[in-house]
Write an enzyme that holds these catalytic residues in place. Structure first.
Site, PDB file in Angstrom:
ATOM      1  N   LYS A   1       0.847  -1.211   0.000  1.00  0.00           N
ATOM      2  CA  LYS A   1       0.000   0.000   0.000  1.00  0.00           C
ATOM      3  C   LYS A   1       0.880   1.258   0.000  1.00  0.00           C
ATOM      4  O   LYS A   1       0.628   2.190  -0.751  1.00  0.00           O
ATOM      5  CB  LYS A   1      -0.918   0.030   1.250  1.00  0.00           C
ATOM      6  CG  LYS A   1      -1.792  -1.203   1.405  1.00  0.00           C
ATOM      7  CD  LYS A   1      -2.694  -1.097   2.625  1.00  0.00           C
ATOM      8  CE  LYS A   1      -1.957  -1.060   3.942  1.00  0.00           C
ATOM      9  NZ  LYS A   1      -1.234  -2.313   4.278  1.00  0.00           N
TER      10      LYS A   1
ATOM     11  N   ARG B   1      -9.892   0.675   8.343  1.00  0.00           N
ATOM     12  CA  ARG B   1      -9.330  -0.614   8.738  1.00  0.00           C
ATOM     13  C   ARG B   1     -10.333  -1.486   9.451  1.00  0.00           C
ATOM     14  O   ARG B   1     -10.016  -2.575   9.890  1.00  0.00           O
ATOM     15  CB  ARG B   1      -8.172  -0.351   9.664  1.00  0.00           C
ATOM     16  CG  ARG B   1      -6.863  -0.865   9.107  1.00  0.00           C
ATOM     17  CD  ARG B   1      -5.809  -0.439  10.056  1.00  0.00           C
ATOM     18  NE  ARG B   1      -4.624  -1.178   9.934  1.00  0.00           N
ATOM     19  CZ  ARG B   1      -3.571  -0.750   9.264  1.00  0.00           C
ATOM     20  NH1 ARG B   1      -3.593   0.363   8.607  1.00  0.00           N
ATOM     21  NH2 ARG B   1      -2.477  -1.466   9.272  1.00  0.00           N
TER      22      ARG B   1
ATOM     23  N   ARG C   1      11.853  -5.573   5.390  1.00  0.00           N
ATOM     24  CA  ARG C   1      11.676  -4.143   5.101  1.00  0.00           C
ATOM     25  C   ARG C   1      12.586  -3.269   5.963  1.00  0.00           C
ATOM     26  O   ARG C   1      12.771  -3.511   7.142  1.00  0.00           O
ATOM     27  CB  ARG C   1      10.228  -3.725   5.325  1.00  0.00           C
ATOM     28  CG  ARG C   1      10.049  -2.198   5.176  1.00  0.00           C
ATOM     29  CD  ARG C   1       8.640  -1.768   5.149  1.00  0.00           C
ATOM     30  NE  ARG C   1       7.888  -2.261   6.274  1.00  0.00           N
ATOM     31  CZ  ARG C   1       6.573  -2.177   6.360  1.00  0.00           C
ATOM     32  NH1 ARG C   1       5.874  -1.648   5.380  1.00  0.00           N
ATOM     33  NH2 ARG C   1       5.953  -2.633   7.416  1.00  0.00           N
TER      34      ARG C   1
ATOM     35  N   ARG D   1      11.310  -1.056  11.237  1.00  0.00           N
ATOM     36  CA  ARG D   1      10.166  -0.600  12.036  1.00  0.00           C
ATOM     37  C   ARG D   1       9.985  -1.509  13.254  1.00  0.00           C
ATOM     38  O   ARG D   1      10.159  -2.725  13.136  1.00  0.00           O
ATOM     39  CB  ARG D   1       8.898  -0.644  11.170  1.00  0.00           C
ATOM     40  CG  ARG D   1       8.469   0.721  10.673  1.00  0.00           C
ATOM     41  CD  ARG D   1       7.400   0.667   9.618  1.00  0.00           C
ATOM     42  NE  ARG D   1       6.167  -0.018  10.012  1.00  0.00           N
ATOM     43  CZ  ARG D   1       5.091  -0.087   9.248  1.00  0.00           C
ATOM     44  NH1 ARG D   1       5.081   0.497   8.057  1.00  0.00           N
ATOM     45  NH2 ARG D   1       4.017  -0.730   9.655  1.00  0.00           N
TER      46      ARG D   1
ATOM     47  N   ARG E   1      -0.187  -8.591  13.650  1.00  0.00           N
ATOM     48  CA  ARG E   1      -0.782  -7.659  12.675  1.00  0.00           C
ATOM     49  C   ARG E   1      -1.567  -8.410  11.604  1.00  0.00           C
ATOM     50  O   ARG E   1      -2.628  -7.962  11.166  1.00  0.00           O
ATOM     51  CB  ARG E   1       0.324  -6.820  12.022  1.00  0.00           C
ATOM     52  CG  ARG E   1       0.878  -5.767  12.964  1.00  0.00           C
ATOM     53  CD  ARG E   1       2.217  -5.254  12.494  1.00  0.00           C
ATOM     54  NE  ARG E   1       2.194  -4.603  11.206  1.00  0.00           N
ATOM     55  CZ  ARG E   1       3.265  -4.495  10.413  1.00  0.00           C
ATOM     56  NH1 ARG E   1       4.423  -5.025  10.762  1.00  0.00           N
ATOM     57  NH2 ARG E   1       3.156  -3.879   9.257  1.00  0.00           N
TER      58      ARG E   1
HETATM   59  P1  AP5 Z   1       4.932  -1.593   1.806  1.00  0.00           P
HETATM   60  O1  AP5 Z   1       4.599  -0.812   0.573  1.00  0.00           O
HETATM   61  O2  AP5 Z   1       5.676  -0.900   2.891  1.00  0.00           O
HETATM   62  O3  AP5 Z   1       3.617  -2.326   2.360  1.00  0.00           O
HETATM   63  P2  AP5 Z   1       2.363  -1.768   3.147  1.00  0.00           P
HETATM   64  O4  AP5 Z   1       1.156  -2.413   2.581  1.00  0.00           O
HETATM   65  O5  AP5 Z   1       2.400  -0.278   3.205  1.00  0.00           O
HETATM   66  O6  AP5 Z   1       2.646  -2.424   4.564  1.00  0.00           O
HETATM   67  P3  AP5 Z   1       2.563  -1.797   6.027  1.00  0.00           P
HETATM   68  O7  AP5 Z   1       3.341  -2.703   6.918  1.00  0.00           O
HETATM   69  O8  AP5 Z   1       2.936  -0.351   6.039  1.00  0.00           O
HETATM   70  O9  AP5 Z   1       1.058  -1.963   6.320  1.00  0.00           O
HETATM   71  P4  AP5 Z   1       0.380  -1.919   7.676  1.00  0.00           P
HETATM   72  O10 AP5 Z   1      -1.013  -1.854   7.266  1.00  0.00           O
HETATM   73  O11 AP5 Z   1       0.706  -3.028   8.598  1.00  0.00           O
HETATM   74  O12 AP5 Z   1       1.069  -0.674   8.419  1.00  0.00           O
HETATM   75  P5  AP5 Z   1       0.552   0.798   8.711  1.00  0.00           P
HETATM   76  O13 AP5 Z   1       1.713   1.673   8.710  1.00  0.00           O
HETATM   77  O14 AP5 Z   1      -0.623   1.118   7.887  1.00  0.00           O
HETATM   78  O15 AP5 Z   1       5.780  -2.877   1.336  1.00  0.00           O
HETATM   79  C1  AP5 Z   1       6.296  -3.786   2.286  1.00  0.00           C
HETATM   80  C2  AP5 Z   1       7.698  -4.270   1.860  1.00  0.00           C
HETATM   81  O16 AP5 Z   1       7.585  -4.993   0.640  1.00  0.00           O
HETATM   82  C3  AP5 Z   1       8.712  -3.135   1.580  1.00  0.00           C
HETATM   83  O17 AP5 Z   1       9.988  -3.568   2.002  1.00  0.00           O
HETATM   84  C4  AP5 Z   1       8.678  -2.964   0.067  1.00  0.00           C
HETATM   85  O18 AP5 Z   1       9.906  -2.493  -0.443  1.00  0.00           O
HETATM   86  C5  AP5 Z   1       8.379  -4.405  -0.380  1.00  0.00           C
HETATM   87  N1  AP5 Z   1       7.583  -4.462  -1.623  1.00  0.00           N
HETATM   88  C6  AP5 Z   1       6.525  -3.670  -1.982  1.00  0.00           C
HETATM   89  N2  AP5 Z   1       6.047  -4.050  -3.181  1.00  0.00           N
HETATM   90  C7  AP5 Z   1       6.788  -5.109  -3.580  1.00  0.00           C
HETATM   91  C8  AP5 Z   1       6.773  -5.944  -4.735  1.00  0.00           C
HETATM   92  N3  AP5 Z   1       5.889  -5.770  -5.736  1.00  0.00           N
HETATM   93  N4  AP5 Z   1       7.682  -6.948  -4.808  1.00  0.00           N
HETATM   94  C9  AP5 Z   1       8.595  -7.155  -3.807  1.00  0.00           C
HETATM   95  N5  AP5 Z   1       8.660  -6.384  -2.700  1.00  0.00           N
HETATM   96  C10 AP5 Z   1       7.761  -5.381  -2.588  1.00  0.00           C
HETATM   97  O19 AP5 Z   1       0.014   0.613  10.232  1.00  0.00           O
HETATM   98  C11 AP5 Z   1       0.912   0.397  11.295  1.00  0.00           C
HETATM   99  C12 AP5 Z   1       0.131   0.373  12.611  1.00  0.00           C
HETATM  100  O20 AP5 Z   1      -0.494   1.656  12.824  1.00  0.00           O
HETATM  101  C13 AP5 Z   1      -1.042  -0.628  12.683  1.00  0.00           C
HETATM  102  O21 AP5 Z   1      -0.601  -1.917  13.096  1.00  0.00           O
HETATM  103  C14 AP5 Z   1      -1.950   0.044  13.721  1.00  0.00           C
HETATM  104  O22 AP5 Z   1      -1.468  -0.164  15.039  1.00  0.00           O
HETATM  105  C15 AP5 Z   1      -1.791   1.527  13.378  1.00  0.00           C
HETATM  106  N6  AP5 Z   1      -2.804   1.992  12.397  1.00  0.00           N
HETATM  107  C16 AP5 Z   1      -2.563   2.450  11.133  1.00  0.00           C
HETATM  108  N7  AP5 Z   1      -3.715   2.789  10.527  1.00  0.00           N
HETATM  109  C17 AP5 Z   1      -4.707   2.543  11.422  1.00  0.00           C
HETATM  110  C18 AP5 Z   1      -6.118   2.674  11.377  1.00  0.00           C
HETATM  111  N8  AP5 Z   1      -6.760   3.127  10.273  1.00  0.00           N
HETATM  112  N9  AP5 Z   1      -6.827   2.316  12.479  1.00  0.00           N
HETATM  113  C19 AP5 Z   1      -6.224   1.867  13.598  1.00  0.00           C
HETATM  114  N10 AP5 Z   1      -4.889   1.701  13.699  1.00  0.00           N
HETATM  115  C20 AP5 Z   1      -4.137   2.049  12.620  1.00  0.00           C
HETATM  116 MG    MG Z   2       2.598   1.163   4.761  1.00  0.00          MG
END
Ligand code: AP5
Ligand code: MG
Length: 221
Positions: A13, A88, A127, A160, A171
């Site tokens: 994402k 979410r 990552r 992270r 997660r």
């Molecule tokens: P990346 O693009 O970083 O993936 P992502 O989907 O953004 O993954 P996240 O871990 O950021 O998602 P998340 O939902 O757990 O975290 P968030 O920050 O939202 O790609 C991942 C890796 O793969 C990278 O190394 C990249 O280089 C690699 N990659 C990408 N594409 C690729 C490809 N095609 N091929 C190979 N490699 C590839 O949330 C974190 C925390 O915040 C949550 O756990 C929660 O506690 C809180 N939070 C956030 N939003 C909310 C909400 N709306 N409500 C409540 N709590 C929330």
């Molecule tokens: Mg992300």
């Protein structure tokens, strides 16, 4: 052009949101990034959110929803936005819909980036992220030119806190229980577009742009 990027942790994402934001010249609104910025600055919101994030749990809706509503109301989001990591759960989706309706807006498409569990774990555990500019790397798939250093700004890259093995499992479980039901929720509304999240980053971007154009007919720059 109001887009939601849906997908499990590690689905891509953030990676795709960043590219689409530049392509369509609309902001990427990542709740995870906003929360992490608050954690770094040790704001009250950040201190509270950290307790949940470290466990891999969702931060309570009352904290996150207000944050997103404020951001959507900012000037640069007037002609569109890309939501990354929000909504979410069903409650967040309902509040979002009400808020947008009251602003005379709506969601154009919900892009579901689909990746199998094994690949998600591989992506998350490898990552690395830049402390300063947030650029994302992967130890194997996309390593920086110099170990430990960001290609874009030269700052330190780090793992992270929630990318440790135990937290990754938590997660993924939270995603399945609380976020996955949104696939059906948005499918029923005719907004959900599934995209295969395996393959090269560029290839996936092309598929997403095709899916958005099919549902929204935006002009790509
Ligand atoms: P990346 O693009 O970083 O993936 P992502 O989907 O953004 O993954 P996240 O871990 O950021 O998602 P998340 O939902 O757990 O975290 P968030 O920050 O939202 O790609 C991942 C890796 O793969 C990278 O190394 C990249 O280089 C690699 N990659 C990408 N594409 C690729 C490809 N095609 N091929 C190979 N490699 C590839 O949330 C974190 C925390 O915040 C949550 O756990 C929660 O506690 C809180 N939070 C956030 N939003 C909310 C909400 N709306 N409500 C409540 N709590 C929330
Ligand atoms: Mg992300």
């Amino acid at each position: 052009m109001n887009i939601i990027l849906l997908g499990a942790p590690g689905a891509g994402k953030g990676t795709q949101g960043n590219i689409l934001s530049e392509k369509f010249r609309i902001p990427q609104i990542s709740t995870g990034d906003i929360l992490r910025a608050n954690v770094r600055s040790k704001t009250q919101l950040g201190l509270k959110a950290k307790e949940y994030m470290d466990k891999g749990a969702l931060v309570p809706d009352d904290i996150v929803v207000g944050m997103v509503v404020d951001r959507i109301n900012e000037e640069d989001a007037k002609s569109g936005f890309i939501l990354d990591g929000f909504p979410r759960n069903i409650n967040q989706a309902e509040v979002l819909e009400k808020t947008l309706t009251s602003m005379g807006k709506s969601i154009g498409s919900v892009i579901g980036i689909e990746v199998d569990r094994k690949e998600l774990v591989r992506r998350l555990s490898g990552r690395r992220v830049c402390r300063k500019c947030g650029a994302s790397y992967h130890t194997i798939f996309n390593p920086p030119l110099n170990i430990g250093m960001c290609d874009k700004c030269g700052s330190e890259i780090y793992q992270r806190d929630d990318d440790k093995e135990e937290t990754i499992e938590a997660r993924l479980k939270v995603y399945e229980q609380e976020t996955f039901p949104l696939v059906e929720y948005y499918s029923r509304k005719g907004l959900y577009r599934a995209v295969d999240g395996k393959g090269s980053v560029d290839q996936i971007t092309m598929t997403i742009v095709g899916a958005i154009e099919g549902s929204d007919n935006p002009k790509v720059s």
